[in-house]
Motif scaffolding. Sequence first.
Motif, PDB file in Angstrom:
ATOM      1  N   ALA A   1       0.920  -1.217  -0.100  1.00  0.00           N
ATOM      2  CA  ALA A   1      -0.020   0.055   0.085  1.00  0.00           C
ATOM      3  C   ALA A   1       0.918   1.308   0.120  1.00  0.00           C
ATOM      4  CB  ALA A   1      -1.011  -0.016   1.185  1.00  0.00           C
ATOM      5  N   GLY A   2       2.221   1.091  -0.088  1.00  0.00           N
ATOM      6  CA  GLY A   2       3.043   2.207   0.123  1.00  0.00           C
ATOM      7  C   GLY A   2       2.923   3.202   1.256  1.00  0.00           C
ATOM      8  N   VAL A   3       2.773   2.279   2.520  1.00  0.00           N
ATOM      9  CA  VAL A   3       2.908   3.082   3.730  1.00  0.00           C
ATOM     10  C   VAL A   3       4.089   2.930   4.379  1.00  0.00           C
ATOM     11  CG1 VAL A   3       1.856   3.039   6.213  1.00  0.00           C
ATOM     12  CG2 VAL A   3       0.352   2.127   4.150  1.00  0.00           C
ATOM     13  N   LEU A   4       4.707   4.300   4.908  1.00  0.00           N
ATOM     14  CA  LEU A   4       5.822   4.067   5.619  1.00  0.00           C
ATOM     15  C   LEU A   4       5.696   3.549   7.032  1.00  0.00           C
ATOM     16  CD1 LEU A   4       6.338   6.385   3.347  1.00  0.00           C
ATOM     17  CD2 LEU A   4       8.214   7.235   4.793  1.00  0.00           C
ATOM     18  N   ILE A   5       6.821   3.085   7.689  1.00  0.00           N
ATOM     19  CA  ILE A   5       6.485   2.488   8.950  1.00  0.00           C
ATOM     20  C   ILE A   5       7.653   3.230   9.808  1.00  0.00           C
ATOM     21  CG2 ILE A   5       6.848   0.676  10.463  1.00  0.00           C
ATOM     22  CD1 ILE A   5       6.046  -1.172   8.369  1.00  0.00           C
TER      23      ILE A   5
END
Length: 315
Positions: free
Chosen positions: A75-79
């Motif tokens: 989903a292209g989420v940064l962690i």
Amino acid sequence: MDQLSDLKAILHSKRANIYYLEKCRVMQKDGRVVYLTDETNEKQYWNIPIANTTVILLGMGTSITQSAVRMLASAGVLIGFSGSGGTPLIAAGEVEWLSPQSEYRPTEYVQNWLAFWFDGNKRLAVAKRLQQLRLDYLQQVWGRDRDLQAHGLYADDADVERALSNAKTKIAQSASVTDLLTAEAQLTKNLYKIAANLTRHDGFTRDHAGEDDANAFLNHGNYLAYGLAATTLWVLGIPHGFAVMHGKTRRGALVFDVADLVKDALILPWAFICASEKMNEQEFRQQCLQSFAEHKALDFMFEAVKTLSEEGSRL
């Protein structure tokens, strides 16, 4: 594959959510990313709408499964991993890097950025333009935000106008990045004084290690702004090390440059207001996120970086 592609249907500049989680376990369940909490001896699952999320910060007492990371990457989420309350940011990973076969970010912005970055004079010109955009945004926000105005913060207030006018003059006259950093620090100091006086924080001193609410909220809000800035640069494909102002020794300094576009306009005033109203950390964070959405902070960051990239390449 179609399902994974749908996870990126919402542009990062339009996504609404930043999550800070603590004392929970993040995992995949029934094709969704959820976090599990233990409350009153009863386990509860809460869904995370990853397609509409930009950043997830994992605080104290958290864990994450490999399958959840895989879905977040899709989903292209940064962690990011952080301390209690979201600060300090201990480590952050561009999780998309874990699946390079799906790497289709644009190259034009980093190519434009590098076209000017190696020339010190051009880099200074772009830094000045960035500071001008920052002032323009502050005037725009404080000029129309009725909630801020209800607390006495107006763009056309005499003290505010004086501070902004002096900053614009010093920015134009800056002959080096050091001069520009000095002008930036003086502006922020003046705005601290204005906000502190209006909210009756007599004798306020900016202290990153300070335990008072105003300092704590400033720290917390700044890290939220860093999350937006990191998202902007990551999506546009510009490495964080190519700063124009900060970070002679810090690789991620461009994040600080971009975050400065919105910090004074949004984080600074609400840190003092929320502290004066005895809000807790969660209420302050919610107020910041609401302000980000209301004033389209992420949209502004994207447009500003694109503008700087394009203008810089033509210098």
